[in-house]
Design a protein around this motif. Structure first.
Motif, PDB file in Angstrom:
ATOM      1  N   LEU A 194       0.929  -1.140   0.050  1.00  0.00           N
ATOM      2  CA  LEU A 194      -0.034   0.068  -0.010  1.00  0.00           C
ATOM      3  C   LEU A 194       0.894   1.417  -0.075  1.00  0.00           C
ATOM      4  O   LEU A 194       1.907   1.328   0.609  1.00  0.00           O
ATOM      5  CB  LEU A 194      -0.774  -0.188   1.303  1.00  0.00           C
ATOM      6  N   ASP A 195       0.156   2.287  -0.596  1.00  0.00           N
ATOM      7  CA  ASP A 195       1.184   3.563  -0.698  1.00  0.00           C
ATOM      8  C   ASP A 195       1.362   4.017   0.847  1.00  0.00           C
ATOM      9  O   ASP A 195       2.481   4.749   0.986  1.00  0.00           O
ATOM     10  CB  ASP A 195       0.443   4.599  -1.682  1.00  0.00           C
ATOM     11  N   VAL A 196       0.389   3.830   1.571  1.00  0.00           N
ATOM     12  CA  VAL A 196       0.464   4.557   3.044  1.00  0.00           C
ATOM     13  C   VAL A 196       1.532   3.584   3.593  1.00  0.00           C
ATOM     14  O   VAL A 196       1.897   4.087   4.831  1.00  0.00           O
ATOM     15  CB  VAL A 196      -1.077   4.375   3.592  1.00  0.00           C
ATOM     16  N   LYS A 212      -1.128   2.618  -5.251  1.00  0.00           N
ATOM     17  CA  LYS A 212      -1.723   3.858  -5.648  1.00  0.00           C
ATOM     18  C   LYS A 212      -0.651   4.265  -6.750  1.00  0.00           C
ATOM     19  O   LYS A 212      -1.175   4.648  -8.009  1.00  0.00           O
ATOM     20  CB  LYS A 212      -1.117   4.934  -4.506  1.00  0.00           C
ATOM     21  N   TYR A 243      -6.235  -3.393  -0.578  1.00  0.00           N
ATOM     22  CA  TYR A 243      -5.496  -2.834  -1.820  1.00  0.00           C
ATOM     23  C   TYR A 243      -6.604  -2.358  -2.695  1.00  0.00           C
ATOM     24  O   TYR A 243      -6.259  -1.293  -3.379  1.00  0.00           O
ATOM     25  CB  TYR A 243      -4.916  -3.950  -2.119  1.00  0.00           C
ATOM     26  N   GLU A 245      -9.334  -0.784  -1.835  1.00  0.00           N
ATOM     27  CA  GLU A 245      -9.908   0.582  -1.176  1.00  0.00           C
ATOM     28  C   GLU A 245      -8.787   1.530  -1.471  1.00  0.00           C
ATOM     29  O   GLU A 245      -9.163   2.641  -2.059  1.00  0.00           O
ATOM     30  CB  GLU A 245      -9.895   0.439   0.200  1.00  0.00           C
ATOM     31  N   GLU A 246      -7.635   1.250  -1.598  1.00  0.00           N
ATOM     32  CA  GLU A 246      -6.522   2.403  -1.967  1.00  0.00           C
ATOM     33  C   GLU A 246      -6.556   2.505  -3.360  1.00  0.00           C
ATOM     34  O   GLU A 246      -6.744   3.517  -4.007  1.00  0.00           O
ATOM     35  CB  GLU A 246      -5.277   1.961  -1.422  1.00  0.00           C
ATOM     36  N   LYS A 249      -9.379   4.698  -5.507  1.00  0.00           N
ATOM     37  CA  LYS A 249      -9.133   6.115  -5.513  1.00  0.00           C
ATOM     38  C   LYS A 249      -8.425   6.549  -6.780  1.00  0.00           C
ATOM     39  O   LYS A 249      -8.467   7.921  -7.049  1.00  0.00           O
ATOM     40  CB  LYS A 249      -8.495   6.725  -4.208  1.00  0.00           C
TER      41      LYS A 249
END
Ligand SMILES: [Zn+2]
Length: 266
Positions: A194-196, A212, A243, A245-246, A249
């Motif tokens: 994840l990007d976060v 992302k 994954y 959910e991110e 976007k």
């Protein structure tokens, strides 16, 4: 009927996910793409009711442990099958020049000379360069040199049921290739984490993407279905949800985050 069966979806150091490798199935015939790094590949094939005597076509994308070493565990067993005459035809391996040199070099050090001789007789290496066309399991493929930063990495483009699918290996896509993959129906692209969580897993140092960054690029290229794999394994239980959910976007079309052993119908 055609499908992609993900045998593994993990990166090179995972334990609970198998390393990324998959089958392209087309009307009861299949191409194995990469082999993971361990004997687990043999068990995963068995879980798909595939015996090693039925494996005739393998594509190896590059010379890294998590893609090529599973092949050695297959060949160790297949040399006995060849020796007994229980195998029809040749084992076709499609790969770039670097991989074509590595395979016989590695097994010549691992196995006794009689097994090495039998493998040399029964393996047909098909060395591919960028743009080379090859037909296997009744599908037309074109090799793509991914212009990777690490070892030479070979991807492909294939037409399945009039849909264009591109497999881009396990590095973030080199921008030089964007025009070649634009508007594809399916892209298979790595996403390390994840990007976060980029600060934890540091994907960019390893030429990998985050969910992302992969989604943003592929959205710009008007990709219809994006399959992400070669991930970290700290979220196995809810990786798909997190994954997605991110990714949603940053990607307007369909994102697929397959689990190990999940099948994607094309
Ligand atoms: Zn890898």
């Amino acid at each position: 009927m055609a499908s992609i069966k993900m045998l593994g979806t993990g990166h090179g150091f995972t334990f609970d996910l198998f390393n990324t490798c998959f089958l392209i199935n087309n009307n009861n015939d299949f191409l194995l793409v990469d082999t993971g790094g361990s004997a687990e590949i043999v068990r995963r094939l068995k879980m798909c009711n595939i015996e090693l005597k039925d494996v005739h076509n393998i594509f190896i994308s590059h010379c890294h442990t998590d893609h090529i070493l599973g092949l050695m565990w297959m060949l160790k067993r297949m040399s006995k099958i060849f020796a007994k005459g229980n195998y029809a035809g040749k084992l076709n391996i499609y790969c770039n020049e670097e991989v074509s040199k590595a395979i016989p070099t590695i097994y010549s050090y691992l196995f006794p000379i009689e097994d090495v001789n039998i493998l040399n007789e029964n393996i047909q290496l098909h060395i591919l360069k960028d743009g080379d066309k090859f037909e296997v399991i009744n599908l037309k493929f074109t090799a793509i040199d991914m212009k990777a930063k690490k070892n030479d990495l070979l991807g492909f483009d294939v037409n399945i049921n009039n849909k264009r699918l591109c497999f881009l290996g396990d590095e973030n896509c080199n921008p030089e290739l964007y025009d070649r993959i634009r508007n594809s129906d399916y892209i298979m692209h790595e996403a390390f984490c994840l990007d976060v969580e980029e600060n934890i897993f540091k994907p960019y140092e390893k030429h990998h993407s985050t969910v992302k960054s992969a989604c943003e690029k592929m959205n710009d290229l008007n990709i219809k279905n994006l399959i992400l794999y070669h991930t970290e394994e700290t979220h196995i239980e809810n990786r798909k949800e997190l994954y997605l959910e991110e990714g949603k976007k940053y990607f307007n079309n369909n994102i697929l985050i397959p689990n190990d052993m999940e099948e994607i119908l094309i």
